[in-house]
Design an enzyme around this catalytic site. Structure first.
Site, PDB file in Angstrom:
ATOM      1  N   HIS A 193       0.821  -1.208   0.000  1.00 59.71           N
ATOM      2  CA  HIS A 193       0.000   0.000   0.000  1.00 59.71           C
ATOM      3  C   HIS A 193       0.859   1.263   0.000  1.00 59.71           C
ATOM      4  O   HIS A 193       0.452   2.298  -0.513  1.00 59.71           O
ATOM      5  CB  HIS A 193      -0.997  -0.022   1.153  1.00 59.71           C
ATOM      6  N   ARG A 336     -15.469   1.473  -0.795  1.00 60.06           N
ATOM      7  CA  ARG A 336     -15.146   0.174  -0.218  1.00 60.06           C
ATOM      8  C   ARG A 336     -15.224   0.253   1.306  1.00 60.06           C
ATOM      9  O   ARG A 336     -14.743   1.209   1.913  1.00 60.06           O
ATOM     10  CB  ARG A 336     -13.739  -0.247  -0.632  1.00 60.06           C
ATOM     11  N   GLU A 434     -10.612 -11.209  -4.583  1.00 61.28           N
ATOM     12  CA  GLU A 434      -9.170 -11.036  -4.370  1.00 61.28           C
ATOM     13  C   GLU A 434      -8.557 -12.209  -3.607  1.00 61.28           C
ATOM     14  O   GLU A 434      -7.408 -12.166  -3.214  1.00 61.28           O
ATOM     15  CB  GLU A 434      -8.858  -9.703  -3.699  1.00 61.28           C
ATOM     16  N   ASP A 458      -4.176  -8.288  -4.306  1.00 56.89           N
ATOM     17  CA  ASP A 458      -4.291  -9.376  -3.345  1.00 56.89           C
ATOM     18  C   ASP A 458      -4.486 -10.713  -4.037  1.00 56.89           C
ATOM     19  O   ASP A 458      -4.013 -11.732  -3.549  1.00 56.89           O
ATOM     20  CB  ASP A 458      -5.449  -9.106  -2.368  1.00 56.89           C
ATOM     21  N   ARG A 468       2.908  -9.288  -0.370  1.00 56.84           N
ATOM     22  CA  ARG A 468       3.111  -8.171  -1.298  1.00 56.84           C
ATOM     23  C   ARG A 468       3.969  -7.056  -0.716  1.00 56.84           C
ATOM     24  O   ARG A 468       4.383  -6.142  -1.429  1.00 56.84           O
ATOM     25  CB  ARG A 468       1.755  -7.628  -1.812  1.00 56.84           C
TER      26      ARG A 468
HETATM   27  C1  PEP Z   1      -6.363  -5.179  -4.584  1.00 59.98           C
HETATM   28  O1  PEP Z   1      -6.100  -6.020  -3.716  1.00 59.98           O
HETATM   29  O2  PEP Z   1      -6.067  -5.319  -5.788  1.00 59.98           O
HETATM   30  C2  PEP Z   1      -7.053  -3.938  -4.221  1.00 59.98           C
HETATM   31  C3  PEP Z   1      -7.510  -3.110  -5.123  1.00 59.98           C
HETATM   32  O3  PEP Z   1      -7.158  -3.652  -2.902  1.00 59.98           O
HETATM   33  P1  PEP Z   1      -5.915  -3.153  -2.023  1.00 59.98           P
HETATM   34  O4  PEP Z   1      -4.758  -2.871  -2.938  1.00 59.98           O
HETATM   35  O5  PEP Z   1      -6.349  -1.942  -1.287  1.00 59.98           O
HETATM   36  O6  PEP Z   1      -5.660  -4.317  -1.122  1.00 59.98           O
HETATM   37 MG    MG Z   2      -6.997  -5.822  -1.793  1.00 56.32          MG
END
Ligand code: PEP
Ligand code: MG
Length: 574
Positions: A193, A336, A434, A458, A468
């Site tokens: 993130h 979300r 995801e 995810d 990640r």
């Molecule tokens: C993802 O997992 O692709 C997503 C859009 O959510 P985040 O990156 O906030 O986990």
């Molecule tokens: Mg995600």
């Protein structure tokens, strides 16, 4: 001496500027180098602050009555001991003297070293004492910040390049208010993130550099090549000139892309493609407007909950969601529900999970904390009266999670009806795909939900078992792994068959090298950080769906990575 470090390219572009070393998690303390003549004064200021905190602790002890729990006096004793510990106090003084750091910055650096040492301790009780170190440091910082020292030098802000061992998404978020040219970190993965926020800020960044924080000194000249994942320290004049030229060329390209802002996003054979934006905060809306996005495809609401003590209440959340819906003037806004946990934690409630990405994250947290969830749902529902809002639920895997979520939405609606507050009765509820289990068993998603959004960040993490945020396994994080591609294609096709809209809102949607691949799979809704929208639109405008479909079907049957990549290159060349 000039040298180059290689890491992971996470946010494109070139940044040229001076290094600014920061400490993890306490980025809000000021960092500056003192002119030599102020060093003694700064050491005295630090000494006074420590003495003041010792006085506060003495007063606390004196005020504790005879029945006070023994934990209280033990904690005061421990904090006193820490304030006398040379590892914390003497070393901070030495740092102020040797590196001429301001006291706050020196203290935070020292704290981090100590915390790191505590983290190595086997004994759990002793390991936990790192929280006491942080608390003591926070007390001293509070006093220091009430008596500020000499201000930082002026005129450098625009070109600072932040160098850190690690940055949390919450730290990175604060860059939104600061003028930062770019940043580099030792840790981190390309779809952490932290990296996502960097991309949304459109500032060049490289992560996973391992030793940058130790090798780079304050004020070193740096060049970040965010596209190649390269950091050049102290470049010679020739290299610097070349990068200045490249930077101008890139800026020119970006300026040209702006011409596409008002063009209809349609393929050569006339199919409209919806390009929406991902945002973290209402403050991101100007960027969304600047590229004329078709709507908001993902509002990551958890960022409203970071960098603060306590949670935003219903009114505050309502105002944030309402303002986004109103600003989008009738265009769709997908909000979300809270995706807290893993690398995004509420202040003060960091959980010591062994595998936080597999732990109580997102909808799992919300279902375990129904009051927090209901508060958010009511705020979102009320905002739906002021715009075209749809709700999106992250990390779903089980049918019972969907059922419980829908039941809580009904409960929130009933609460609002009882209060006489308006909301959109027909509000659509979507689910994120995801987790591979969701993609493989879509039946209940298709029956119970109104739309799907594929979170590829995810989905890749969980399909390939790659954290990640961990740079040590970042080379295994592969959006083009055949398993990942098949799960995405399967979800898009299953959605189409059931008549349910499907979007992709992970980072893959914003990568122009993957636009044609996703179009060929049948994707019609892409959501990405606004900085990528025009580049993806350019790809859409050059694509012919009829040609892509056949080629992508062949690509999806390919198991050999090298061949698959070749086919992708060919797809992008037609
Ligand atoms: C993802 O997992 O692709 C997503 C859009 O959510 P985040 O990156 O906030 O986990
Ligand atoms: Mg995600």
């Amino acid at each position: 001496m000039s040298f180059t470090l290689h890491g992971l390219a996470v946010s494109h572009g070139i940044a040229i500027g001076h290094a600014h070393l920061v400490s993890h998690a306490l980025i809000e303390v000021e960092h500056y180098v003192l002119p030599g003549r102020y060093v003694d004064e700064e050491i005295a200021r630090f000494g006074q602050a420590v003495a003041e905190v010792q006085g506060e602790l003495d007063a606390l002890m004196a005020g504790a009555d005879a029945n006070a729990p023994s934990e209280l006096t033990a904690f005061i004793d421990l904090h006193h001991m820490l304030l006398a510990d040379p590892m914390l106090i003497e070393s901070t003084r030495e740092l102020i003297r040797a590196r001429r750091c301001n006291a706050e910055w020196a203290l935070v650096q020292q704290m981090e070293q100590l915390v790191e040492q505590f983290e190595q301790i086997e004994d759990e009780y002793l390991r936990e004492r790192k929280a006491d170190v942080v608390q003591v440091v926070e007390r001293v910082l509070k006093v220091l910040m009430g008596h500020p020292g000499h201000p930082p030098r002026h005129g450098k802000g625009e070109h600072l390049i932040v160098v850190a061992h690690d940055l949390s998404p919450a730290d990175t978020l604060q860059f939104k208010q600061l003028k930062i040219g770019g940043f580099v970190t030792d840790l981190g993965g390309a779809t952490s993130h932290t990296a996502i926020v960097a991309r949304s800020l459109a500032i060049p960044a490289v992560v996973g550099l391992h030793h940058a924080r130790h090798l780079i000194r304050e004020d070193d000249m740096l060049v970040i090549d965010g596209t190649r994942g390269v950091l050049i320290v102290d470049p010679d004049a020739r290299v610097l000139e070349e990068y200045r030229l490249r930077k101008s060329a890139l800026e020119l390209e970006r300026a040209k892309l702006k011409r596409l802002k008002k063009s209809r996003a349609a393929t050569l054979d006339g199919v409209d493609i919806e390009l929406t934006a991902n945002i973290e905060l209402p403050g991101d809306i100007p960027q969304v407007k600047a590229v004329d996005a078709a709507g908001i495809g993902l509002f990551r609401t958890e960022f409203l909950f970071l960098n603060r003590d306590g949670m935003p209440d219903e009114e505050e959340q309502f105002e944030a969601y309402r303002s986004v819906a109103a600003a989008m003037e009738g265009r769709p806004v997908v909000i979300r529900t809270l995706d807290i946990g893993a690398d995004k934690n509420l202040r003060g409630v960091e959980r010591l999970e062994t595998n936080p990405a597999l732990g109580q994250r997102a909808i799992r947290y919300c279902l375990a904390e129904p009051q927090v969830f209901l508060t958010q749902l009511r705020a979102m529902l009320r905002a739906s009266h002021h715009g075209r809002i749809r709700l999106l639920v992250p990390m779903l895997a089980h049918a019972h999670e969907i059922e419980q979520t829908l039941a809580l939405v009904e409960q929130a609606k009933a609460q609002l009806r009882a209060r006489g507050q308006a909301f959109d009765e027909g509000i659509e509820i979507g689910g994120m795909v995801e987790i591979p289990a969701a993609a493989l068993a879509l039946g209940v998603f298709l029956q119970k939900l109104d739309f799907l959004s594929i979170g590829t960040n995810d989905l890749i993490q969980y399909t390939l078992a790659i954290d990640r945020t961990d740079e040590a396994v970042a080379h295994l994080y592969d959006p083009l792994h055949p398993a990942v591609l098949r799960l995405i294609a399967h979800t898009i096709q299953a959605g189409a068959r059931a008549g349910l809209p499907v979007a992709v809102c992970g980072e893959m949607a914003g990568d122009p090298k993957l636009t044609r691949l996703l179009l060929g799979m049948g994707l019609r809704q892409f959501s990405m950080h606004p900085a990528q929208i025009l580049e993806v639109k350019q790809e859409v405008l050059r694509s012919d769906l009829a040609q892509l479909r056949r080629k992508v079907t062949r690509l999806l049957n390919c198991d050999e990575p090298a061949k698959l990549r070749q086919q992708l290159e060919r797809l992008n060349a037609i």
